[in-house]
Design an enzyme around this catalytic site. Sequence first.
Site, PDB file in Angstrom:
ATOM      1  N   GLY A   1       1.264  -8.707  -5.234  1.00 15.30           N
ATOM      2  CA  GLY A   1       2.476  -7.932  -5.472  1.00 15.30           C
ATOM      3  C   GLY A   1       2.984  -7.919  -6.899  1.00 15.30           C
ATOM      4  N   SER A   2       2.091  -8.090  -7.881  1.00 17.06           N
ATOM      5  CA  SER A   2       2.601  -8.073  -9.262  1.00 17.06           C
ATOM      6  C   SER A   2       3.057  -6.671  -9.671  1.00 17.06           C
ATOM      7  CB  SER A   2       1.567  -8.629 -10.244  1.00 17.06           C
ATOM      8  OG  SER A   2       0.502  -7.731 -10.418  1.00 17.06           O
ATOM      9  N   ASN A   3       2.437  -5.643  -9.118  1.00 19.97           N
ATOM     10  CA  ASN A   3       2.926  -4.286  -9.414  1.00 19.97           C
ATOM     11  C   ASN A   3       4.277  -4.023  -8.752  1.00 19.97           C
ATOM     12  OD1 ASN A   3       1.076  -2.497 -11.109  1.00 19.97           O
ATOM     13  ND2 ASN A   3      -0.367  -3.555  -9.759  1.00 19.97           N
TER      14      ASN A   3
ATOM     15  N   MET B   1      -4.254  -2.604   0.563  1.00 22.23           N
ATOM     16  CA  MET B   1      -5.706  -2.513   0.631  1.00 22.23           C
ATOM     17  C   MET B   1      -6.200  -1.822   1.899  1.00 22.23           C
ATOM     18  SD  MET B   1      -6.582  -3.348  -2.201  1.00 22.23           S
ATOM     19  CE  MET B   1      -6.423  -4.373  -3.651  1.00 22.23           C
ATOM     20  N   ARG B   2      -5.628  -0.664   2.167  1.00 26.60           N
ATOM     21  CA  ARG B   2      -6.046   0.142   3.318  1.00 26.60           C
ATOM     22  C   ARG B   2      -6.025   1.599   2.921  1.00 26.60           C
ATOM     23  NH1 ARG B   2      -5.810  -2.266   8.295  1.00 26.60           N
ATOM     24  NH2 ARG B   2      -5.257  -4.446   8.033  1.00 26.60           N
TER      25      ARG B   2
ATOM     26  N   ASN C   1      -0.009   5.774  -5.739  1.00 21.38           N
ATOM     27  CA  ASN C   1      -0.854   4.576  -5.747  1.00 21.38           C
ATOM     28  C   ASN C   1      -1.187   4.220  -7.182  1.00 21.38           C
ATOM     29  OD1 ASN C   1      -2.606   2.523  -4.700  1.00 21.38           O
ATOM     30  ND2 ASN C   1      -4.349   3.867  -5.102  1.00 21.38           N
TER      31      ASN C   1
ATOM     32  N   HIS D   1      -4.320   2.447  -9.317  1.00 19.13           N
ATOM     33  CA  HIS D   1      -5.725   2.071  -9.158  1.00 19.13           C
ATOM     34  C   HIS D   1      -6.246   1.494 -10.474  1.00 19.13           C
ATOM     35  CE1 HIS D   1      -9.727   2.066  -7.492  1.00 19.13           C
ATOM     36  NE2 HIS D   1     -10.142   2.539  -8.653  1.00 19.13           N
TER      37      HIS D   1
END
Length: 216
Positions: free
Chosen positions: A12-14, A90-91, A107, A109
């Site tokens: 969860g750093s983002n 991660m889905r 998102n 990436h």
Amino acid sequence: MLKLGVLASGRGSNFQAILDAIRDGRLKAQVQVLITDNPQAYAIQRARAAGVEALFIDPKGFSSRDDFYVRIAEELRARGVELVLLAGFMRIVRRPLLEAFPMRVMNIHPALLPSFPGLHGQAQAAQYGVKISGCTVHFVDEGVDTGPVIIQAAVPVAPQDTEESLAERILALEHKIYPEAVRLFAEGRLRVEGRRVLIEGYQLPQGVLVNPPLTA
Ligand code: GAR
């Protein structure tokens, strides 16, 4: 005030970068809820520390993958969420969520899409031997990392880079461009035309980046 919902599976750093941007006044938004598919996710601690509701939804509790996303969409809507942020979720997101939030799911990436989509974008780039990689914020569609690109940022790659060293360099930039993309959205400056995302007030940066730098 833009209402955000964040989906995260791990560290969860983002998510933290978004929370920090809000706290510092760089981003006029509020996180209504963190939803996770992993009860061990460190993102849950980050939510608690920031006074944000954390909700674990167990994907195993649904008879189909679509139903899992129906439930997520319901929870987000019940909290008035206007923009959904995937932050290390991660889905592969499925249609019920995308239909509930059309061009309202972003998102981050860790590669310059369309290169190296899917898992381990940093390892893919290091193994391929590219000289430049980076990160991408994009709107999510039904493909794997295929939706319209909002912001990208580049980092140099050295031949001796490992997945870890490259991931660290890229992550520092992820934490900058994700809050920035959300800010542009919050300010109503993003317009999607087909595959292209137009950014109001955008100036083309000057100069070129060459890696390794050219010798004189
Ligand atoms: C980040 O590097 C993000 O770009 C990546 O997972 C990491 C999550 O870190 N996402 C993907 O690979 C999605 N395909 P975080 O949990 O510390 O934000």
